[in-house]
Enzyme design. Structure first.
Site, PDB file in Angstrom:
ATOM      1  N   HIS A  37      -7.209  -5.010  10.268  1.00  0.00           N
ATOM      2  CA  HIS A  37      -6.984  -4.861   8.818  1.00  0.00           C
ATOM      3  C   HIS A  37      -5.675  -5.512   8.378  1.00  0.00           C
ATOM      4  O   HIS A  37      -4.714  -5.568   9.138  1.00  0.00           O
ATOM      5  CB  HIS A  37      -7.037  -3.386   8.376  1.00  0.00           C
ATOM      6  CG  HIS A  37      -5.937  -2.505   8.891  1.00  0.00           C
ATOM      7  ND1 HIS A  37      -6.146  -1.229   9.353  1.00  0.00           N
ATOM      8  CD2 HIS A  37      -4.590  -2.699   8.997  1.00  0.00           C
ATOM      9  CE1 HIS A  37      -4.988  -0.689   9.703  1.00  0.00           C
ATOM     10  NE2 HIS A  37      -4.038  -1.557   9.516  1.00  0.00           N
TER      11      HIS A  37
ATOM     12  N   ASP B  92      -7.647  -2.786  14.245  1.00  0.00           N
ATOM     13  CA  ASP B  92      -9.015  -3.133  13.856  1.00  0.00           C
ATOM     14  C   ASP B  92      -9.055  -4.398  12.989  1.00  0.00           C
ATOM     15  O   ASP B  92     -10.076  -4.726  12.381  1.00  0.00           O
ATOM     16  CB  ASP B  92      -9.696  -1.950  13.135  1.00  0.00           C
ATOM     17  CG  ASP B  92      -8.984  -1.556  11.840  1.00  0.00           C
ATOM     18  OD1 ASP B  92      -8.034  -2.266  11.426  1.00  0.00           O
ATOM     19  OD2 ASP B  92      -9.375  -0.539  11.232  1.00  0.00           O
TER      20      ASP B  92
ATOM     21  N   GLU C 185      -9.854  -2.017   5.517  1.00  0.00           N
ATOM     22  CA  GLU C 185     -10.502  -1.699   6.779  1.00  0.00           C
ATOM     23  C   GLU C 185     -11.788  -2.516   6.941  1.00  0.00           C
ATOM     24  O   GLU C 185     -12.270  -3.113   5.964  1.00  0.00           O
ATOM     25  CB  GLU C 185     -10.814  -0.196   6.810  1.00  0.00           C
ATOM     26  CG  GLU C 185      -9.571   0.698   6.698  1.00  0.00           C
ATOM     27  CD  GLU C 185      -8.726   0.729   7.978  1.00  0.00           C
ATOM     28  OE1 GLU C 185      -8.740  -0.248   8.755  1.00  0.00           O
ATOM     29  OE2 GLU C 185      -8.050   1.748   8.195  1.00  0.00           O
TER      30      GLU C 185
ATOM     31  N   ASP D  84       0.815  -1.218   0.000  1.00  0.00           N
ATOM     32  CA  ASP D  84       0.000   0.000   0.000  1.00  0.00           C
ATOM     33  C   ASP D  84       0.847   1.266   0.000  1.00  0.00           C
ATOM     34  O   ASP D  84       2.063   1.214   0.216  1.00  0.00           O
ATOM     35  CB  ASP D  84      -0.967   0.004   1.199  1.00  0.00           C
ATOM     36  CG  ASP D  84      -0.333  -0.569   2.465  1.00  0.00           C
ATOM     37  OD1 ASP D  84       0.901  -0.495   2.584  1.00  0.00           O
ATOM     38  OD2 ASP D  84      -1.070  -1.089   3.314  1.00  0.00           O
TER      39      ASP D  84
HETATM   40  C1  F6R Z   1       1.316  -1.403   6.125  1.00  0.00           C
HETATM   41  C2  F6R Z   1       0.019  -2.048   6.234  1.00  0.00           C
HETATM   42  C3  F6R Z   1      -0.756  -2.042   7.503  1.00  0.00           C
HETATM   43  C4  F6R Z   1       0.097  -2.283   8.747  1.00  0.00           C
HETATM   44  C5  F6R Z   1      -0.769  -2.230  10.003  1.00  0.00           C
HETATM   45  C6  F6R Z   1       0.040  -2.403  11.270  1.00  0.00           C
HETATM   46  O1  F6R Z   1       1.866  -1.581   4.839  1.00  0.00           O
HETATM   47  O2  F6R Z   1      -0.434  -2.576   5.276  1.00  0.00           O
HETATM   48  O3  F6R Z   1      -1.751  -3.030   7.422  1.00  0.00           O
HETATM   49  O4  F6R Z   1       0.722  -3.520   8.648  1.00  0.00           O
HETATM   50  O5  F6R Z   1      -1.450  -1.015  10.055  1.00  0.00           O
HETATM   51  O6  F6R Z   1       0.917  -1.321  11.408  1.00  0.00           O
HETATM   52  P1  F6R Z   1       2.051  -1.335  12.531  1.00  0.00           P
HETATM   53  O7  F6R Z   1       3.012  -2.390  12.140  1.00  0.00           O
HETATM   54  O8  F6R Z   1       2.674   0.037  12.444  1.00  0.00           O
HETATM   55  O9  F6R Z   1       1.377  -1.599  13.825  1.00  0.00           O
END
Ligand code: F6R
Length: 263
Positions: free
Chosen positions: A138, A136, A143, A67
């Site tokens: 994801h 959450d 989301e 992403d």
């Molecule tokens: C990032 C992504 C997100 C993160 C998630 C956890 O490329 O796709 O799904 O993996 O938000 O983020 P952290 O590791 O910062 O807790």
């Protein structure tokens, strides 16, 4: 699904790096999917170490990132482009022409996303996709409510995610509200998935994704439908799992019999 419970963040990172290295050594031209955020940072450090000390070779690999923030210039310090180059790509021998990260500045989102999907297919599909998990539940920025068949597209970030991501931005008003992300359907087509989780803050999301029902409300739960998933969770992230002891036992058996008995 293989659930590997490890002591701490360092062990999680080491375990994930070993899985990626194994994939790359068995197929040097692997198509690797990478994630950003705090969780994979230790994994990238370990991959860099393996590259420098053990000759782990990325020169034939291709990479696709999950992403990128929408309308954030790639040169912005908080863009996922900057993150990936600073924390991994500049420190290994991956060919820059073989790196793909969604373009958050694209003027034609629909075409860009369709083309991103095409490029993944043309590369032969993702061999291994690394994932983090949001509080959450994801994966990517899919989301709650994202279709489990979704493809790469523009998504609105949930308020909780925007709040979580705000820690990286000096000016809170700058935190992007939208992102281009691979869809759940895109992720599920990778031949192997490795999902990382660290800390108690992720425990509820981990529990719901591994032991809860498969639901678009927790997009990581879609991993239950995939035949080759390894979840690497540290003690904190695994703390709410009901079948915790069984997962640990499965790993012991796998070690004893030197076989993948858990998948
Ligand atoms: C990032 C992504 C997100 C993160 C998630 C956890 O490329 O796709 O799904 O993996 O938000 O983020 P952290 O590791 O910062 O807790």
């Amino acid at each position: 699904m293989r659930v590997v419970i490890v002591k701490d963040y360092e062990q999680m990172s080491r375990t994930a790096a070993l899985l990626i290295a194994k994939q790359l050594r068995s197929k040097p031209s692997s198509v690797l999917g990478f994630a950003t955020g705090s969780t994979p940072l230790g994994t990238y450090k370990e991959l860099i170490r393996m590259h420098r000390r053990e000759g782990l070779d990325f020169s034939h690999a291709r990479t696709f990132n999950l992403d990128e923030y929408f309308r954030l210039d790639p040169s912005h310090p908080q863009s996922y482009h900057t993150f990936m180059f600073e924390n991994l790509f500049n420190k290994i021998n991956v060919n820059p022409d073989r790196i793909s990260i969604p373009d958050g500045m694209t003027e034609d989102v629909e075409n860009f996303c369709a083309d991103y999907e095409r490029r993944i297919k043309q590369a032969g599909g993702l061999d291994l996709q690394l994932l983090g998990i949001g509080r959450d539940g994801h994966v990517g920025f899919n989301e709650p409510g994202s279709s489990l068949g979704s493809r790469t597209r523009l998504k609105t970030l949930a308020e909780e995610t925007v709040r979580d991501n705000a820690r990286f931005f000096k000016d809170k008003k700058e935190v992007p509200r939208l992102a281009i992300t691979m869809g759940v359907g895109t992720i599920l087509e990778a031949r192997q998935l490795v999902m990382l989780a660290s800390g108690e803050g992720k425990a509820d999301a981990v529990k719901r994704s591994i032991e809860g029902p498969v639901t678009a409300q927790v997009t990581a739960s879609a991993l239950q439908l995939h035949p080759s998933v390894t979840v690497v969770a540290d003690e904190g992230a695994a703390s709410l799992l009901m079948h915790r002891r069984y997962y640990v036992y499965v790993e012991k058996m796998a070690e004893k019999y030197e076989a993948d008995v858990g998948i």
